[in-house]
Design an enzyme around this catalytic site. Sequence first.
Site, PDB file in Angstrom:
ATOM      1  N   GLU A 148       0.813  -1.226   0.000  1.00 50.81           N
ATOM      2  CA  GLU A 148       0.000   0.000   0.000  1.00 50.81           C
ATOM      3  C   GLU A 148       0.845   1.275   0.000  1.00 50.81           C
ATOM      4  O   GLU A 148       0.348   2.357  -0.287  1.00 50.81           O
ATOM      5  CB  GLU A 148      -1.016   0.008   1.145  1.00 50.81           C
ATOM      6  CG  GLU A 148      -0.425  -0.005   2.538  1.00 50.81           C
ATOM      7  CD  GLU A 148      -0.317  -1.411   3.113  1.00 50.81           C
ATOM      8  OE1 GLU A 148       0.068  -2.341   2.359  1.00 50.81           O
ATOM      9  OE2 GLU A 148      -0.582  -1.572   4.313  1.00 50.81           O
ATOM     10  N   CYS A 376     -12.492  14.620  29.361  1.00 48.59           N
ATOM     11  CA  CYS A 376     -13.576  14.294  28.431  1.00 48.59           C
ATOM     12  C   CYS A 376     -14.475  13.203  29.015  1.00 48.59           C
ATOM     13  O   CYS A 376     -15.250  13.481  29.917  1.00 48.59           O
ATOM     14  CB  CYS A 376     -12.999  13.955  27.069  1.00 48.59           C
ATOM     15  SG  CYS A 376     -14.184  14.291  25.758  1.00 48.59           S
ATOM     16  N   GLN A 380     -17.046  13.344  32.213  1.00 44.63           N
ATOM     17  CA  GLN A 380     -18.449  12.912  32.171  1.00 44.63           C
ATOM     18  C   GLN A 380     -18.707  11.876  33.265  1.00 44.63           C
ATOM     19  O   GLN A 380     -19.754  11.901  33.925  1.00 44.63           O
ATOM     20  CB  GLN A 380     -18.780  12.351  30.790  1.00 44.63           C
ATOM     21  CG  GLN A 380     -18.643  13.410  29.681  1.00 44.63           C
ATOM     22  CD  GLN A 380     -18.881  12.856  28.271  1.00 44.63           C
ATOM     23  OE1 GLN A 380     -19.088  11.665  28.082  1.00 44.63           O
ATOM     24  NE2 GLN A 380     -18.855  13.732  27.280  1.00 44.63           N
ATOM     25  N   ARG A 457     -19.218  13.902  21.538  1.00 42.45           N
ATOM     26  CA  ARG A 457     -20.591  14.137  21.102  1.00 42.45           C
ATOM     27  C   ARG A 457     -21.466  14.588  22.266  1.00 42.45           C
ATOM     28  O   ARG A 457     -22.352  15.395  22.122  1.00 42.45           O
ATOM     29  CB  ARG A 457     -21.222  12.852  20.576  1.00 42.45           C
ATOM     30  CG  ARG A 457     -20.765  12.491  19.236  1.00 42.45           C
ATOM     31  CD  ARG A 457     -21.579  11.399  18.592  1.00 42.45           C
ATOM     32  NE  ARG A 457     -20.916  11.141  17.330  1.00 42.45           N
ATOM     33  CZ  ARG A 457     -19.887  10.310  17.204  1.00 42.45           C
ATOM     34  NH1 ARG A 457     -19.463   9.616  18.237  1.00 42.45           N
ATOM     35  NH2 ARG A 457     -19.303  10.169  16.039  1.00 42.45           N
ATOM     36  N   HIS A 501      -9.713  18.342  25.714  1.00 42.78           N
ATOM     37  CA  HIS A 501      -8.488  17.527  25.789  1.00 42.78           C
ATOM     38  C   HIS A 501      -7.256  18.414  25.954  1.00 42.78           C
ATOM     39  O   HIS A 501      -6.601  18.745  24.957  1.00 42.78           O
ATOM     40  CB  HIS A 501      -8.348  16.686  24.511  1.00 42.78           C
ATOM     41  CG  HIS A 501      -9.338  15.573  24.432  1.00 42.78           C
ATOM     42  ND1 HIS A 501      -9.114  14.347  25.013  1.00 42.78           N
ATOM     43  CD2 HIS A 501     -10.559  15.516  23.862  1.00 42.78           C
ATOM     44  CE1 HIS A 501     -10.162  13.564  24.795  1.00 42.78           C
ATOM     45  NE2 HIS A 501     -11.058  14.248  24.095  1.00 42.78           N
ATOM     46  N   GLU A 503      -4.450  17.637  26.962  1.00 42.25           N
ATOM     47  CA  GLU A 503      -3.189  16.925  26.717  1.00 42.25           C
ATOM     48  C   GLU A 503      -2.568  17.248  25.355  1.00 42.25           C
ATOM     49  O   GLU A 503      -1.377  17.050  25.156  1.00 42.25           O
ATOM     50  CB  GLU A 503      -3.386  15.408  26.870  1.00 42.25           C
ATOM     51  CG  GLU A 503      -4.202  14.706  25.788  1.00 42.25           C
ATOM     52  CD  GLU A 503      -5.696  14.672  26.054  1.00 42.25           C
ATOM     53  OE1 GLU A 503      -6.197  15.572  26.768  1.00 42.25           O
ATOM     54  OE2 GLU A 503      -6.390  13.766  25.533  1.00 42.25           O
TER      55      GLU A 503
HETATM   56  N1  GLN Z   1     -17.784   9.307  24.541  1.00 41.99           N
HETATM   57  C1  GLN Z   1     -17.867  10.645  25.030  1.00 41.99           C
HETATM   58  C2  GLN Z   1     -18.545  11.574  24.034  1.00 41.99           C
HETATM   59  O1  GLN Z   1     -18.651  11.273  22.882  1.00 41.99           O
HETATM   60  C3  GLN Z   1     -16.503  11.177  25.408  1.00 41.99           C
HETATM   61  C4  GLN Z   1     -15.565  11.311  24.247  1.00 41.99           C
HETATM   62  C5  GLN Z   1     -14.130  11.477  24.648  1.00 41.99           C
HETATM   63  O2  GLN Z   1     -13.761  11.183  25.777  1.00 41.99           O
HETATM   64  N2  GLN Z   1     -13.290  11.886  23.742  1.00 41.99           N
HETATM   65  O3  GLN Z   1     -18.967  12.636  24.405  1.00 41.99           O
END
Ligand code: GLN
Length: 526
Positions: A148, A376, A380, A457, A501, A503
Amino acid sequence: MAKYIFITGGVVSSLGKGISGASIGKLLQLHGFKVDMIKFDPYINVDPGTMNPYQHGEVFVTNDGTESDLDLGTYERFLDIYTSKANTNTAGDIYKTVITKERRGDYDGATVQVIPHITDEIKKRFTALKNKCDISIIEIGGTVGDIEGLPFMEAVRQFQLENKKNDIFSIHVTLVPYIAGANELKTKPTQHSVNKLREIGILPDMIICRTEYHVDESLKQKISLFCNVRKECVVEALNASSIYCIPETFYKQNIDSLIMQKLSLKPKKKFDKTWFTKVKCLNKFDKIVKVVVVGKYADFKDAYKSIDESLNIAAAELKAKAEIYYLESEDKDLVEKLKNYDAVLIPGGFGNRGIEGKIEAIMYARENKVPFFGICLGMQCSVIEVSRNLAGLKNANSTEFDKTTKYPVIKILDEQKNVNYRGGTMRLGNYKSEVKKNSLAYNLYGSSEIEERHRHRYEMNPEFVDILEKSGLSVTAYHKGILPEIVEIGNHPFFIGVQFHPEFASRPTKAHPLFKGFISAALRNK
Ligand code: GLN
């Protein structure tokens, strides 16, 4: 002035072509040149966004929201540049462009072929940044001989033919393995690899030998003779204690002068060695801090590459060494094992697997006042944890994991559906947020206006902000006053969750403030 340095690899993958290229880029930058880097990946995925981090490592996100290979992270950190869509290419994306043109009738009845149509598109992308920089360093992913990879190698060959000799420098990175039985370093794989490259029509100007032991003059002579490369252009890349020390080892072997000579370049300014000294300090420490990352890809470190780098850099700025451990969030003794570490980090991720373990880890960190940093998905999960265990919202969840939960504390917001994000339903790339004064985040950033990269998302559901704030979890930053970006618990040494993020924004000479705050708290927790 448009100069190009091509980097190809041979013998095996994972030789660190990206690091070699970026180290060379750094040296040229220290001579005053504007340097940029472009990655070409021969796989068919249009971008690595859909690829399993187990196979391909982390998905690095650029400011403009491009989901890319982790090498772009290496380029950004070494060169202190911001990459974008033009810095990353895949065979899939190149074919997609050509096929779209073909469907539109742009080829006017011609038979569309790898040569010249695909190779033309590749060559066009080689020059994508020529007006932005003096030197484009172009890394061709994969190993010479891969089926490839052929169109890319062919494009390099054509590009060499069509451009001036002194505008192009070609580097081949190979492995010189040590065979214990013979007590010898072996050059044969390098010879075969360079032969393969020459068969395609690419004659390397330099060979970088990745090796565990010193490649002495006689071996260099042998490689030079068999591979048709000047002896001084056979250089070694020994395993280094820190990747940021590689530019200096290359400098000591004159790589920069040899390249400038062939490219007819004169340094633009006096060579500045302070970068060498700064990154050397990354190796000096008088204390150790043990950080545990609780994630889904615990046994594949590259899946969390930028987090790893960010922790190391932050610790080094505090004259400490970060010992980073990875625990699988589905580990049945997770909480017991967490007791061995000074701080807990939960990284980003997608999908249901391991969520409950992450939530347990957060409860442990919150209750035991262990510094916690959620990124992220990690943020959550911290919202879910506090909802369930402090706010009394039984079985609260994200609709990503439980579509019918009574308490959707994380969900895809209606407001968000009307926003036209660059990634369709995904919020990708840089977004600004306003940070509340008197918060931990404000103290660390030293600013109320921040801009960080996103890739997700789902969002924290604003309907639950009041009840969660009453339970002790405050939202200390919002995007446009609507979307929660940072959550914190006040009565805790360090408990912070961020929807973005951070990082991706660390630099070896400048730790990210949140990582630095996290490591300082971990050091205080020792
Ligand atoms: N799965 C979660 C969302 O889509 C967090 C995504 C993530 O940690 N990058 O919001």
